[in-house]
Design a protein around this motif. Structure first.
Motif, short mmCIF file in Angstrom:
data_model
loop_
_atom_site.label_atom_id
_atom_site.label_comp_id
_atom_site.label_asym_id
_atom_site.label_seq_id
_atom_site.Cartn_x
_atom_site.Cartn_y
_atom_site.Cartn_z
N LEU A 1 0.84 -1.21 0.00
CA LEU A 1 0.00 0.00 0.00
C LEU A 1 0.87 1.26 0.00
N SER A 2 1.99 1.18 0.74
CA SER A 2 2.87 2.36 0.80
C SER A 2 3.64 2.55 -0.50
N GLY A 3 3.57 1.58 -1.39
CA GLY A 3 4.26 1.70 -2.67
C GLY A 3 3.45 2.39 -3.75
N TRP A 4 2.16 2.62 -3.48
CA TRP A 4 1.35 3.29 -4.52
C TRP A 4 0.42 4.37 -3.96
N TRP A 5 0.09 4.34 -2.67
CA TRP A 5 -0.86 5.33 -2.15
C TRP A 5 -0.13 6.45 -1.41
N THR A 6 0.48 6.10 -0.26
CA THR A 6 1.29 7.11 0.44
C THR A 6 2.42 6.41 1.18
N ASP A 7 3.59 7.02 1.13
CA ASP A 7 4.75 6.50 1.85
C ASP A 7 4.40 6.20 3.30
N ASP A 8 3.58 7.09 3.89
CA ASP A 8 3.28 6.99 5.31
C ASP A 8 2.00 6.18 5.52
N THR A 9 2.13 4.86 5.36
CA THR A 9 1.01 3.93 5.58
C THR A 9 1.43 2.99 6.71
N ARG B 1 -1.40 8.57 5.87
CA ARG B 1 -1.13 9.97 6.19
C ARG B 1 -0.49 10.67 4.99
N PHE B 2 -0.91 11.93 4.79
CA PHE B 2 -0.47 12.74 3.65
C PHE B 2 -0.11 14.13 4.18
N GLY B 3 1.11 14.36 4.57
CA GLY B 3 1.45 15.66 5.13
C GLY B 3 0.59 15.92 6.35
N ALA B 4 -0.22 16.96 6.29
CA ALA B 4 -1.01 17.35 7.46
C ALA B 4 -2.16 16.38 7.75
N GLY B 5 -2.81 15.85 6.71
CA GLY B 5 -4.03 15.09 6.91
C GLY B 5 -3.89 13.61 6.66
N PRO C 1 1.38 0.91 -12.48
CA PRO C 1 2.81 0.77 -12.80
C PRO C 1 3.62 0.14 -11.67
N LEU C 2 3.17 0.29 -10.41
CA LEU C 2 3.90 -0.39 -9.32
C LEU C 2 3.98 -1.89 -9.63
N LEU C 3 2.84 -2.45 -10.07
CA LEU C 3 2.81 -3.89 -10.32
C LEU C 3 3.39 -4.27 -11.68
N GLU C 4 3.32 -3.36 -12.62
CA GLU C 4 3.81 -3.70 -13.97
C GLU C 4 5.29 -3.41 -14.15
N THR C 5 5.79 -2.40 -13.43
CA THR C 5 7.19 -1.99 -13.64
C THR C 5 7.99 -1.94 -12.35
N GLY C 6 7.30 -2.10 -11.20
CA GLY C 6 8.01 -2.03 -9.92
C GLY C 6 8.06 -0.63 -9.35
N LYS C 7 7.49 0.35 -10.07
CA LYS C 7 7.61 1.74 -9.61
C LYS C 7 6.27 2.45 -9.60
N GLY C 8 5.72 2.69 -8.42
CA GLY C 8 4.52 3.49 -8.27
C GLY C 8 4.88 4.94 -7.99
N ALA C 9 3.86 5.77 -7.81
CA ALA C 9 4.09 7.19 -7.49
C ALA C 9 3.21 7.55 -6.29
N PRO C 10 3.56 6.99 -5.10
CA PRO C 10 2.76 7.32 -3.91
C PRO C 10 3.05 8.74 -3.42
N ASN C 11 2.12 9.30 -2.63
CA ASN C 11 2.39 10.55 -1.94
C ASN C 11 3.72 10.44 -1.19
N PRO C 12 4.64 11.39 -1.22
CA PRO C 12 4.47 12.75 -1.78
C PRO C 12 4.90 12.89 -3.24
N ARG C 13 5.13 11.78 -3.95
CA ARG C 13 5.57 11.86 -5.35
C ARG C 13 4.40 11.65 -6.30
N ASP C 14 3.17 11.80 -5.80
CA ASP C 14 1.97 11.60 -6.61
C ASP C 14 1.71 12.82 -7.50
#
Lengths: 146, 146
Positions: B27-35, B48-52, B126-139
């Protein structure tokens, strides 16, 4: 009745965003290369994607921030549905509210179209911010219905 | 009642997609680092996403293709809403149907969340297809509510 809803914020001017929704040249820069027709009120805009596509009749145009289209040809589930755009300035952004309304049932195709609408809105945004959108056929393919 | 619906197709195995929805690491690989938290039935996952952020209680887990969460903390509009996932194999894809159901009104925040859900689904793929997702904060930041 169920709707597809989206919100993006574009660092651009309201005039530029309005133009991107109302001129054939700009529409082809973020939705599909193959966009033709007449973007004025009463006109019909034809969007084509490989084998398929749809035609949208322009019902309302308000440069202050509103565009309304009705689907007059295309997938059966789309016929008679309406796509409504509202624009307003907020902070450094033009906020764009998108609503594809009038779906009769929340069919699986609606799930696809919801994601695909986001894909194209996230192509409209960089078109206006950087000059480069990702219209069909260079769009992000979200599933096997592309 | 209005729902947020999405559909993506992932070139991966059903087991891998199921794991990406049910383990903290994935989950932390595609949604948010802070899971953090517990992805098992009865557990609570904290995003968690920064403040919220928000907390989701895991109500149902079926490795054959279903996951159901309920929002137990977070934005007021989210409390009590449910996020339902259905997975099935089709052609070379695992088809993922996403539904965030139980919104009381189609408020502007729902528009934002609909687009943002698509952003994260297009990070899961792409996390599952290439190994690289874009979770928060890189979303992808879709608007000024990021």
């Amino acid at each position: 009745m169920v709707d597809i809803l989206h919100r993006i914020g574009i660092k651009s001017s309201p005039d530029n965003v309005y133009r991107a929704l109302t001129t054939i040249e700009s529409l082809s820069g973020w939705w599909t290369d193959d966009t033709q027709g007449d973007g004025k009120i009463g006109g019909v805009i034809r969007f084509r994607f490989g084998a398929g596509g749809f035609d949208l009749a322009v019902l309302e145009l308000d440069p202050a921030g509103r565009v309304l289209w009705e689907v007059v040809a295309g997938p059966e589930e789309w016929i008679g549905t309406r796509i409504n755009w509202e624009l307003r300035r907020e902070d450094d952004y033009v906020i764009v509210l998108f609503k594809h309304a009038g779906w009769r049932e929340p069919v699986e195709f609606m799930h696809h179209c919801s994601t695909k609408s986001a894909v194209f809105l996230l192509s409209l945004k960089p078109l206006l911010e950087t000059g480069k959108g990702a219209p069909n056929p260079r769009d992000v393919k979200n599933d096997n219905w592309n």
